[in-house]
Write a protein that holds these residues in place. Structure first.
Motif, PDB file in Angstrom:
ATOM      1  N   GLY A  81       0.795  -1.224   0.000  1.00  0.00           N
ATOM      2  CA  GLY A  81       0.000   0.000   0.000  1.00  0.00           C
ATOM      3  C   GLY A  81       0.828   1.275   0.000  1.00  0.00           C
ATOM      4  O   GLY A  81       0.279   2.367  -0.062  1.00  0.00           O
ATOM      5  N   LYS A  82       2.141   1.128   0.063  1.00  0.00           N
ATOM      6  CA  LYS A  82       3.014   2.304   0.061  1.00  0.00           C
ATOM      7  C   LYS A  82       3.350   2.704  -1.370  1.00  0.00           C
ATOM      8  O   LYS A  82       3.395   1.863  -2.258  1.00  0.00           O
ATOM      9  CB  LYS A  82       4.314   2.005   0.803  1.00  0.00           C
ATOM     10  N   THR A  83       3.583   4.002  -1.570  1.00  0.00           N
ATOM     11  CA  THR A  83       4.085   4.467  -2.858  1.00  0.00           C
ATOM     12  C   THR A  83       5.599   4.356  -2.834  1.00  0.00           C
ATOM     13  O   THR A  83       6.201   4.160  -1.778  1.00  0.00           O
ATOM     14  CB  THR A  83       3.665   5.924  -3.120  1.00  0.00           C
ATOM     15  N   LEU A  84       6.203   4.494  -4.007  1.00  0.00           N
ATOM     16  CA  LEU A  84       7.648   4.340  -4.088  1.00  0.00           C
ATOM     17  C   LEU A  84       8.228   5.356  -5.061  1.00  0.00           C
ATOM     18  O   LEU A  84       7.765   5.478  -6.188  1.00  0.00           O
ATOM     19  CB  LEU A  84       7.982   2.916  -4.560  1.00  0.00           C
ATOM     20  N   THR A  85       9.211   6.096  -4.590  1.00  0.00           N
ATOM     21  CA  THR A  85       9.950   7.029  -5.440  1.00  0.00           C
ATOM     22  C   THR A  85      11.361   6.476  -5.633  1.00  0.00           C
ATOM     23  O   THR A  85      11.774   5.543  -4.946  1.00  0.00           O
ATOM     24  CB  THR A  85      10.049   8.432  -4.809  1.00  0.00           C
ATOM     25  N   ARG A  86      12.093   7.086  -6.545  1.00  0.00           N
ATOM     26  CA  ARG A  86      13.466   6.638  -6.796  1.00  0.00           C
ATOM     27  C   ARG A  86      14.323   6.773  -5.524  1.00  0.00           C
ATOM     28  O   ARG A  86      15.129   5.900  -5.200  1.00  0.00           O
ATOM     29  CB  ARG A  86      14.053   7.460  -7.939  1.00  0.00           C
ATOM     30  N   TYR A  89       5.513   5.992  -7.843  1.00  0.00           N
ATOM     31  CA  TYR A  89       4.849   4.808  -8.370  1.00  0.00           C
ATOM     32  C   TYR A  89       3.802   4.297  -7.387  1.00  0.00           C
ATOM     33  O   TYR A  89       4.030   4.251  -6.181  1.00  0.00           O
ATOM     34  CB  TYR A  89       5.877   3.712  -8.660  1.00  0.00           C
ATOM     35  N   HIS A  90       2.637   3.905  -7.941  1.00  0.00           N
ATOM     36  CA  HIS A  90       1.522   3.365  -7.168  1.00  0.00           C
ATOM     37  C   HIS A  90       1.150   1.996  -7.729  1.00  0.00           C
ATOM     38  O   HIS A  90       0.984   1.844  -8.940  1.00  0.00           O
ATOM     39  CB  HIS A  90       0.279   4.261  -7.282  1.00  0.00           C
ATOM     40  N   PHE A  91       0.967   1.026  -6.851  1.00  0.00           N
ATOM     41  CA  PHE A  91       0.526  -0.311  -7.260  1.00  0.00           C
ATOM     42  C   PHE A  91      -0.961  -0.269  -7.581  1.00  0.00           C
ATOM     43  O   PHE A  91      -1.759   0.267  -6.818  1.00  0.00           O
ATOM     44  CB  PHE A  91       0.792  -1.308  -6.125  1.00  0.00           C
ATOM     45  N   ILE A  92      -1.357  -0.832  -8.722  1.00  0.00           N
ATOM     46  CA  ILE A  92      -2.758  -0.905  -9.106  1.00  0.00           C
ATOM     47  C   ILE A  92      -3.247  -2.354  -9.081  1.00  0.00           C
ATOM     48  O   ILE A  92      -4.197  -2.681  -8.379  1.00  0.00           O
ATOM     49  CB  ILE A  92      -3.001  -0.311 -10.520  1.00  0.00           C
ATOM     50  N   LYS A  93      -2.579  -3.221  -9.851  1.00  0.00           N
ATOM     51  CA  LYS A  93      -3.036  -4.603  -9.958  1.00  0.00           C
ATOM     52  C   LYS A  93      -1.861  -5.505 -10.309  1.00  0.00           C
ATOM     53  O   LYS A  93      -1.008  -5.138 -11.106  1.00  0.00           O
ATOM     54  CB  LYS A  93      -4.115  -4.672 -11.047  1.00  0.00           C
ATOM     55  N   GLU A  94      -1.863  -6.695  -9.693  1.00  0.00           N
ATOM     56  CA  GLU A  94      -0.794  -7.649  -9.963  1.00  0.00           C
ATOM     57  C   GLU A  94      -1.034  -8.372 -11.277  1.00  0.00           C
ATOM     58  O   GLU A  94      -2.165  -8.493 -11.741  1.00  0.00           O
ATOM     59  CB  GLU A  94      -0.690  -8.666  -8.827  1.00  0.00           C
ATOM     60  N   ALA A  95       0.042  -8.845 -11.860  1.00  0.00           N
ATOM     61  CA  ALA A  95      -0.040  -9.594 -13.114  1.00  0.00           C
ATOM     62  C   ALA A  95      -0.825 -10.876 -12.880  1.00  0.00           C
ATOM     63  O   ALA A  95      -0.688 -11.509 -11.835  1.00  0.00           O
ATOM     64  CB  ALA A  95       1.357  -9.926 -13.612  1.00  0.00           C
TER      65      ALA A  95
END
Length: 85
Positions: free
Chosen positions: A18-23, A68-74
């Protein structure tokens, strides 16, 4: 034999929590030097990740960075479909 813990799995677990991620966060927390490349690998596998561009006034003038935000897994590939193992 278990799966290897790679930069790709580390980034995916981070985003799925649920966390966002930056460089910067990727480097400081996960020790990933080239986060865009890792995100590209995740996207190539089918993971849906949203990129939010953040404007920022840096000490050398205005700049932008990606969050970056997670939306859906492959979707998982169905191996041995229809076979009794």
């Amino acid at each position: 034999m278990g799966k290897r813990y790679t930069q790709v799995t580390a980034a995916l677990e981070w985003l799925k929590s649920g966390k966002t991620l930056t460089r910067y966060e990727g480097f400081m927390s996960l020790r990933i030097a080239d986060l865009p490349k890792v995100i590209g690998k995740l996207r190539k596998k089918g993971t849906v990740i949203d990129t939010e561009m953040i404007s920022h006034k840096g000490c050398y003038g205005p700049t932008q960075y990606a969050k970056y935000h997670f939306i859906k897994e492959a979707p998982e590939k169905e191996e041995n479909k229809g076979e009794n193992v």
